[in-house]
Design a protein around this motif. Structure first.
Motif, PDB file in Angstrom:
ATOM      1  N   PHE A  30       0.832  -1.197   0.000  1.00 32.46           N
ATOM      2  CA  PHE A  30       0.000   0.000   0.000  1.00 32.46           C
ATOM      3  C   PHE A  30       0.874   1.256   0.000  1.00 32.46           C
ATOM      4  CE2 PHE A  30      -3.196  -3.034   1.065  1.00 32.46           C
ATOM      5  CZ  PHE A  30      -4.385  -2.484   0.632  1.00 32.46           C
ATOM      6  N   ARG A  31       1.960   1.232   0.748  1.00 35.51           N
ATOM      7  CA  ARG A  31       2.859   2.389   0.806  1.00 35.51           C
ATOM      8  C   ARG A  31       3.480   2.658  -0.554  1.00 35.51           C
ATOM      9  NH1 ARG A  31       8.072   2.293   1.070  1.00 35.51           N
ATOM     10  NH2 ARG A  31       8.033   0.121   1.698  1.00 35.51           N
ATOM     11  N   ASN A  34       1.280   4.412  -2.780  1.00 35.73           N
ATOM     12  CA  ASN A  34       0.848   5.695  -2.229  1.00 35.73           C
ATOM     13  C   ASN A  34      -0.663   5.680  -1.946  1.00 35.73           C
ATOM     14  OD1 ASN A  34       1.440   8.209  -1.218  1.00 35.73           O
ATOM     15  ND2 ASN A  34       0.996   9.259  -3.149  1.00 35.73           N
ATOM     16  N   PHE A  35      -1.112   4.597  -1.327  1.00 36.98           N
ATOM     17  CA  PHE A  35      -2.515   4.356  -1.050  1.00 36.98           C
ATOM     18  C   PHE A  35      -2.696   4.319   0.450  1.00 36.98           C
ATOM     19  CE2 PHE A  35      -6.424   1.766  -2.140  1.00 36.98           C
ATOM     20  CZ  PHE A  35      -6.939   2.703  -3.021  1.00 36.98           C
ATOM     21  N   ASN A  36      -3.547   5.164   1.000  1.00 41.50           N
ATOM     22  CA  ASN A  36      -3.721   5.252   2.438  1.00 41.50           C
ATOM     23  C   ASN A  36      -4.646   4.151   2.961  1.00 41.50           C
ATOM     24  OD1 ASN A  36      -3.370   6.513   5.013  1.00 41.50           O
ATOM     25  ND2 ASN A  36      -5.425   7.347   4.805  1.00 41.50           N
ATOM     26  N   ILE A  55      -9.062  -4.633   5.597  1.00 38.62           N
ATOM     27  CA  ILE A  55      -8.425  -3.377   5.236  1.00 38.62           C
ATOM     28  C   ILE A  55      -9.478  -2.445   4.639  1.00 38.62           C
ATOM     29  CG2 ILE A  55      -6.587  -2.285   3.887  1.00 38.62           C
ATOM     30  CD1 ILE A  55      -5.282  -5.111   3.710  1.00 38.62           C
ATOM     31  N   VAL A  56      -9.576  -1.238   5.183  1.00 38.96           N
ATOM     32  CA  VAL A  56     -10.487  -0.240   4.644  1.00 38.96           C
ATOM     33  C   VAL A  56      -9.646   0.813   3.931  1.00 38.96           C
ATOM     34  CG1 VAL A  56     -12.247   1.496   5.166  1.00 38.96           C
ATOM     35  CG2 VAL A  56     -12.149  -0.633   6.483  1.00 38.96           C
ATOM     36  N   VAL A  57      -9.982   1.022   2.655  1.00 46.24           N
ATOM     37  CA  VAL A  57      -9.257   1.994   1.834  1.00 46.24           C
ATOM     38  C   VAL A  57     -10.257   2.912   1.144  1.00 46.24           C
ATOM     39  CG1 VAL A  57      -7.249   0.517   1.447  1.00 46.24           C
ATOM     40  CG2 VAL A  57      -9.162   0.394  -0.126  1.00 46.24           C
ATOM     41  N   MET A  68      -6.033  -4.964  -5.278  1.00 43.78           N
ATOM     42  CA  MET A  68      -6.389  -6.359  -5.003  1.00 43.78           C
ATOM     43  C   MET A  68      -5.564  -7.313  -5.866  1.00 43.78           C
ATOM     44  SD  MET A  68     -10.513  -5.981  -4.440  1.00 43.78           S
ATOM     45  CE  MET A  68     -10.780  -7.736  -4.494  1.00 43.78           C
ATOM     46  N   LYS A  69      -5.338  -6.966  -7.126  1.00 47.37           N
ATOM     47  CA  LYS A  69      -4.508  -7.800  -8.002  1.00 47.37           C
ATOM     48  C   LYS A  69      -3.083  -7.878  -7.471  1.00 47.37           C
ATOM     49  CE  LYS A  69      -7.063  -6.940 -12.259  1.00 47.37           C
ATOM     50  NZ  LYS A  69      -7.084  -6.242 -13.541  1.00 47.37           N
ATOM     51  N   GLN A  70      -2.558  -6.753  -6.992  1.00 48.09           N
ATOM     52  CA  GLN A  70      -1.205  -6.741  -6.439  1.00 48.09           C
ATOM     53  C   GLN A  70      -1.127  -7.559  -5.151  1.00 48.09           C
ATOM     54  OE1 GLN A  70       1.526  -5.441  -7.999  1.00 48.09           O
ATOM     55  NE2 GLN A  70       0.080  -5.133  -9.670  1.00 48.09           N
ATOM     56  N   LEU A  71      -2.155  -7.477  -4.313  1.00 44.33           N
ATOM     57  CA  LEU A  71      -2.195  -8.282  -3.090  1.00 44.33           C
ATOM     58  C   LEU A  71      -2.165  -9.765  -3.422  1.00 44.33           C
ATOM     59  CD1 LEU A  71      -4.840  -6.360  -0.952  1.00 44.33           C
ATOM     60  CD2 LEU A  71      -2.467  -6.803  -0.287  1.00 44.33           C
ATOM     61  N   ASN A  72      -2.927 -10.155  -4.452  1.00 44.04           N
ATOM     62  CA  ASN A  72      -2.974 -11.565  -4.852  1.00 44.04           C
ATOM     63  C   ASN A  72      -1.610 -12.104  -5.288  1.00 44.04           C
ATOM     64  OD1 ASN A  72      -5.494 -12.976  -4.575  1.00 44.04           O
ATOM     65  ND2 ASN A  72      -6.370 -11.475  -5.969  1.00 44.04           N
TER      66      ASN A  72
END
Length: 169
Positions: A30-31, A34-36, A55-57, A68-72
Motif C-alpha cells: 500500500f505504501r 501511495n494508497f492510504n 483493510i479499509v481503503v 487487489m490484483k497486487q495483493l494476490n
C-alpha cells in the motif's frame, strides 16, 4: 456497486498465512502505491495457520481492483475479496471518560442507550466499550466529548459478507 469513477470506502478481506513479516509486506504494498489505509485489523481465523486482514481503503473501483490484483501476487496471500457490498461491518471502541459523582449516572445512561458496557470504574473516570458501525461509534464519541475524553482506542473495521457467501480457503 459504487461508481467506478468516484472515491468511496472499500472493505477488503485478505486471508494470509499466519507468519512473521506478512503484515509488513501487505502494508508495504500500500505504501509503494501511495494508497492510504484508513483501517486495518488482523486476527487468526478458525485455523491457527491463517489470519484474516480487514483493510479499509478510500479510492475508486479501478484503483481498488489494481491493489487487489497486487495483493494476490504476494506469496503469503491466500485469498483477496472486496466485501464492501452486502456485509456486516463492526468496530469496537474503548473510551475512558472523565466522570464525577454528578455526571456518572448520565454517562452510564448514554452508554446503555448505545448498548455499551461499562468495563472499568475508578474514582474519576469510566471506561466504556461500544460495538457497532462507524456512524454509531462516531455519534457516541461526539456525545462523550462534553464529559471529557481521557483516552480512546478503536479496533478498526471488521467485516463479513451476509448470507451464504464466505471468504475462506
Amino acid at each position: 456497486m459504487p461508481n467506478s469513477n468516484s472515491n468511496s470506502k472499500h472493505t477488503i478481506s485478505v486471508l494470509v498465512e499466519n507468519k512473521p513479516g506478512v503484515l509488513a509486506r501487505v502494508s508495504s504494498l500500500f505504501r509503494r502505491r501511495n494508497f492510504n489505509i484508513e483501517s486495518l485489523t488482523v486476527g487468526t481465523t478458525d485455523r491457527e495457520d491463517i489470519s484474516r486482514m480487514t483493510i479499509v481503503v478510500n479510492g475508486d473501483l479501478r484503483v481498488v481492483e489494481q491493489v487487489m490484483k497486487q495483493l494476490n501476487k504476494l506469496i503469503d496471500v491466500i485469498k483477496v475479496s472486496d466485501v464492501t457490498e452486502k456485509s456486516v461491518e463492526r468496530e469496537l471502541v474503548l473510551i475512558k471518560v472523565k466522570a464525577t459523582s454528578e455526571t456518572r449516572g448520565e454517562i452510564v445512561e448514554l452508554a446503555n442507550i448505545f448498548r455499551g458496557r461499562v468495563v472499568d470504574v475508578s474514582k474519576d473516570s469510566l471506561i466504556i466499550e461500544i460495538t457497532g458501525d462507524e456512524d454509531k461509534i462516531r455519534a457516541f464519541i461526539n456525545l462523550m466529548r462534553q464529559f471529557g475524553i481521557r483516552e480512546l482506542a478503536r479496533t478498526g473495521r471488521v467485516a463479513m459478507q451476509r448470507g451464504e457467501k464466505v471468504v475462506s480457503v
